[in-house]
Scaffold this motif. Structure first.
Motif, PDB file in Angstrom:
ATOM      1  N   TYR A   1      28.769  51.332  14.086  1.00 17.71           N
ATOM      2  CA  TYR A   1      27.319  49.749  13.928  1.00 17.71           C
ATOM      3  C   TYR A   1      27.093  49.498  12.560  1.00 17.71           C
ATOM      4  CZ  TYR A   1      24.272  52.658  12.517  1.00 17.71           C
ATOM      5  OH  TYR A   1      23.526  53.420  11.582  1.00 17.71           O
ATOM      6  N   LYS A   2      27.203  47.822  12.394  1.00 22.42           N
ATOM      7  CA  LYS A   2      27.294  47.528  10.849  1.00 22.42           C
ATOM      8  C   LYS A   2      25.511  47.193  10.699  1.00 22.42           C
ATOM      9  CE  LYS A   2      31.375  45.603   9.140  1.00 22.42           C
ATOM     10  NZ  LYS A   2      32.021  44.468   9.134  1.00 22.42           N
ATOM     11  N   ILE A   3      24.479  47.093   9.936  1.00 21.83           N
ATOM     12  CA  ILE A   3      23.247  47.069   9.378  1.00 21.83           C
ATOM     13  C   ILE A   3      23.226  45.881   8.484  1.00 21.83           C
ATOM     14  CG2 ILE A   3      23.044  49.278   9.187  1.00 21.83           C
ATOM     15  CD1 ILE A   3      20.335  47.991  10.758  1.00 21.83           C
TER      16      ILE A   3
ATOM     17  N   THR B   1      13.876  40.559   7.809  1.00 22.46           N
ATOM     18  CA  THR B   1      15.062  40.190   9.287  1.00 22.46           C
ATOM     19  C   THR B   1      16.334  41.148   9.432  1.00 22.46           C
ATOM     20  OG1 THR B   1      14.020  38.333   9.151  1.00 22.46           O
ATOM     21  CG2 THR B   1      16.481  39.176  10.733  1.00 22.46           C
ATOM     22  N   CYS B   2      16.762  41.672   9.730  1.00 23.79           N
ATOM     23  CA  CYS B   2      17.781  42.524  10.803  1.00 23.79           C
ATOM     24  C   CYS B   2      18.935  42.435  11.565  1.00 23.79           C
ATOM     25  CB  CYS B   2      17.306  44.507  11.125  1.00 23.79           C
ATOM     26  SG  CYS B   2      15.635  44.800  10.119  1.00 23.79           S
ATOM     27  N   TYR B   3      20.506  42.058  11.524  1.00 25.53           N
ATOM     28  CA  TYR B   3      20.806  41.974  11.587  1.00 25.53           C
ATOM     29  C   TYR B   3      22.039  44.111  12.679  1.00 25.53           C
ATOM     30  CZ  TYR B   3      25.972  40.842  13.017  1.00 25.53           C
ATOM     31  OH  TYR B   3      27.120  40.199  13.617  1.00 25.53           O
ATOM     32  N   ILE B   4      22.117  43.847  13.326  1.00 25.71           N
ATOM     33  CA  ILE B   4      22.837  45.472  14.029  1.00 25.71           C
ATOM     34  C   ILE B   4      23.970  44.754  14.525  1.00 25.71           C
ATOM     35  CG2 ILE B   4      23.246  47.509  14.813  1.00 25.71           C
ATOM     36  CD1 ILE B   4      20.791  47.239  14.378  1.00 25.71           C
ATOM     37  N   THR B   5      25.228  44.536  14.405  1.00 29.57           N
ATOM     38  CA  THR B   5      26.551  44.456  15.545  1.00 29.57           C
ATOM     39  C   THR B   5      26.899  46.032  15.687  1.00 29.57           C
ATOM     40  OG1 THR B   5      28.972  42.972  15.800  1.00 29.57           O
ATOM     41  CG2 THR B   5      28.338  43.210  13.049  1.00 29.57           C
ATOM     42  N   THR B   6      27.962  46.048  16.660  1.00 24.77           N
ATOM     43  CA  THR B   6      28.277  47.010  17.177  1.00 24.77           C
ATOM     44  C   THR B   6      29.644  46.464  17.539  1.00 24.77           C
ATOM     45  OG1 THR B   6      27.584  46.576  19.984  1.00 24.77           O
ATOM     46  CG2 THR B   6      26.216  48.132  18.065  1.00 24.77           C
ATOM     47  N   VAL B   7      30.330  45.535  17.157  1.00 22.77           N
ATOM     48  CA  VAL B   7      31.722  45.176  17.656  1.00 22.77           C
ATOM     49  C   VAL B   7      32.370  45.026  16.267  1.00 22.77           C
ATOM     50  CG1 VAL B   7      32.657  42.755  17.984  1.00 22.77           C
ATOM     51  CG2 VAL B   7      30.599  42.833  19.101  1.00 22.77           C
ATOM     52  N   LYS B   8      33.867  45.315  16.444  1.00 22.62           N
ATOM     53  CA  LYS B   8      34.318  45.524  15.584  1.00 22.62           C
ATOM     54  C   LYS B   8      35.386  44.023  15.167  1.00 22.62           C
ATOM     55  CE  LYS B   8      35.565  50.649  14.998  1.00 22.62           C
ATOM     56  NZ  LYS B   8      34.977  51.330  16.627  1.00 22.62           N
ATOM     57  N   ASP B   9      34.755  43.553  13.937  1.00 17.06           N
ATOM     58  CA  ASP B   9      34.953  41.682  13.906  1.00 17.06           C
ATOM     59  C   ASP B   9      36.528  41.882  13.052  1.00 17.06           C
ATOM     60  OD1 ASP B   9      32.585  41.212  14.964  1.00 17.06           O
ATOM     61  OD2 ASP B   9      31.316  41.618  13.358  1.00 17.06           O
TER      62      ASP B   9
END
Ligand SMILES: C[S@@+](CC[C@H](N)C(=O)[O-])C[C@H]1O[C@@H](n2cnc3c(N)ncnc32)[C@H](O)[C@@H]1O
Length: 351
Positions: A328-330, A343-351
C-alpha cells in the motif's frame, strides 16, 4: 532581528496551521540529517541546519509533510522600515542573483499575518515591476518561484522553491463552495482529492462504488456523487439537501463500525468523530480484507501528543496490512479545511 543576506539558501521555512507549530517542527526534525536550530512564529516554523545546508535543504524541500502546508527555502531575512521597503529587497535579490518564473508575496495564517494581506497585494505590483526592470522575471527560463514571506510587520524572508502544480498562495487553497452541497465539509473532501490523490480523474470514475462512513449530512458524499460514483452513505443521522434521496446514494442507518458491503467497493471514506486509533484499525480491516481498494479518512486529534498519535495509527495500519500481505501507499496532510485533525489517503492499487 539582524538582517541576514545570503546568496545560497540556508534554512527551510514551513507554513502550518497556527497552534500546530510544535507538530510541524517535530515532523521536520524526524527527517533532518543533522542538528540545527528551530525557530517558530505564529503559523510558521524555520529550520536552520548547523552544516551542509545545501545537501540538507535538497533532501527536505521535496518532502510532503503532514503538518506543513508548504515549504520554501530561505535565502535572506531582512528588517524593513516603514518608508522604502523595496530597496532593501532589491539589494538582497542582487546578492542572490537568480531568475524566477513568478513572484508570490505571502504571510502566515495568523491574525497578524492576515492583517498584512492588503499590503502584500498592493506591494506585489512594485516588486514585480522591479523584477522585470532587473531581468529577474523569466517564466520561460526558470522553474524557481520567488516567495517574499512577511512573518510580521517590518520583516521579510526572501525565499524560493521549484514550482509545483499543487502550490497555493500562503499555502491556502481557494476552493469554491458548491451552492448545492449540504455542508462545508465538502471542501475538505475536495481539497483531499486535489492534494492527496494524483490523477484523480482516473481514480474517481463513473460507475465506481464507495462507502461513506459517518456521511450525514452529505458533504463528502456530494463530492463522490458529482464524480459519478454510487455511494452507500452510512449514518444514523439524516442526509440533507441535494444528497437526501439522490438516486446515486443509498442511505443506510447503521453503525459505521459494523457495516460491511455485500460486494467490495472502490472507495471507502470516513469522517466519523472517533478515537484515531479506532478509525485506523477500521480502515486497515477494510483494506486488508479487500472490502475497499482505496480509502480517504480523517484522524481527529484533540489530544496533546498529536504527532505521536499519528505515528501510532500509521504503525497499526502498517502491521495489519503487512500481516495481510497487502502492499500500500499512504499519504496524509493537515489540510487547510482540517481543524484539529488530519486527512489520510491509502491506496492498495498499483497505479
Ligand atoms: C463530522 S460529521 C460528518 C460530516 C460529513 N462528512 C459531511 O461531509 O457532511 C460526523 C458524522 O459521523 C456520524 N457518526 C459518528 N459515529 C458514527 C458511527 N459509529 N456510525 C455511523 N455514523 C457515525 C455522526 O452521526 C455525524 O453525522
Amino acid at each position: 532581528m539582524t538582517t541576514l543576506l545570503a546568496g545560497k539558501p540556508y534554512a527551510l521555512l514551513a507554513y502550518c496551521r497556527p497552534g500546530f507549530e510544535p507538530e510541524c517542527a517535530e515532523e521536520i526534525a524526524d527527517h533532518t540529517q543533522g542538528p540545527g536550530k528551530f525557530e517558530r512564529g505564529d503559523g510558521w516554523v524555520m529550520f536552520t541546519p548547523n552544516e551542509n545546508h545545501g545537501a540538507q535543504l535538497r533532501e527536505l524541500l521535496p518532502k510532503q509533510f503532514i503538518f506543513s502546508r508548504q515549504t520554501i527555502q530561505v535565502h535572506s531575512r531582512i528588517a524593513l522600515g516603514t518608508k522604502d521597503r523595496l530597496t532593501p529587497i532589491v539589494d538582497a535579490l542582487k546578492v542572490i542573483n537568480g531568475i524566477y518564473s513568478d513572484v508570490w508575496l505571502e504571510h502566515p495564517d495568523s491574525n497578524e499575518g492576515k492583517s498584512l494581506s492588503s499590503f502584500t497585494r498592493k506591494f506585489g505590483d512594485y516588486v514585480a515591476k522591479a523584477l522585470v526592470q532587473n531581468n529577474w522575471l523569466q517564466p520561460e527560463q526558470s522553474r524557481q518561484r520567488l516567495h517574499l514571506f512577511f512573518p510580521k510587520q517590518g520583516e521579510v524572508m526572501i525565499c524560493t522553491r521549484p514550482v509545483r502544480a499543487t502550490d497555493w498562495l500562503n499555502g491556502i487553497p481557494r476552493l469554491r463552495m458548491p451552492c448545492d452541497a449540504p455542508s462545508r465539509s465538502t471542501l475538505k473532501m475536495l481539497e483531499a482529492i486535489l492534494v492527496l490523490v494524483d490523477e484523480p480523474e482516473k481514480k474517481f470514475r463513473e460507475g465506481m462504488t464507495a462507502v461513506d462512513l459517518g456521511a450525514a449530512p452529505g458533504g463528502w458524499t456530494y463530492q463522490l456523487v458529482s464524480r459519478g460514483l454510487k455511494v452507500f452513505a452510512i449514518d444514523n443521522g439524516p442526509m440533507k439537501g441535494s444528497m437526501d434521496g439522490h438516486h446515486q446514494v443509498k442511505h443506510v442507518r447503521d453503525d459505521g463500525f459494523k457495516f460491511r458491503p455485500k460486494n467490495p467497493v472502490d472507495w471507502l471514506v470516513c469522517d466519523m468523530v472517533e478515537q484515531p486509533i479506532r478509525i485506523a484499525e477500521l480502515m486497515a480491516k477494510w483494506l486488508a480484507s479487500g472490502n475497499a481498494r482505496r480509502a480517504i479518512f480523517n484522524l481527529k486529534l484533540p489530544m496533546k501528543k498529536r504527532h505521536l498519535e499519528v505515528e501510532k495509527c500509521f504503525d497499526l495500519i502498517d502491521q495489519k496490512l503487512k500481516k495481510a500481505d497487502i502492499s500500500y501507499k499512504i499519504s496524509a496532510k493537515q489540510l487547510f479545511h482540517d481543524r484539529e485533525e488530519i486527512t489520510c489517503y491509502i491506496t492498495t492499487v498499483k497505479d
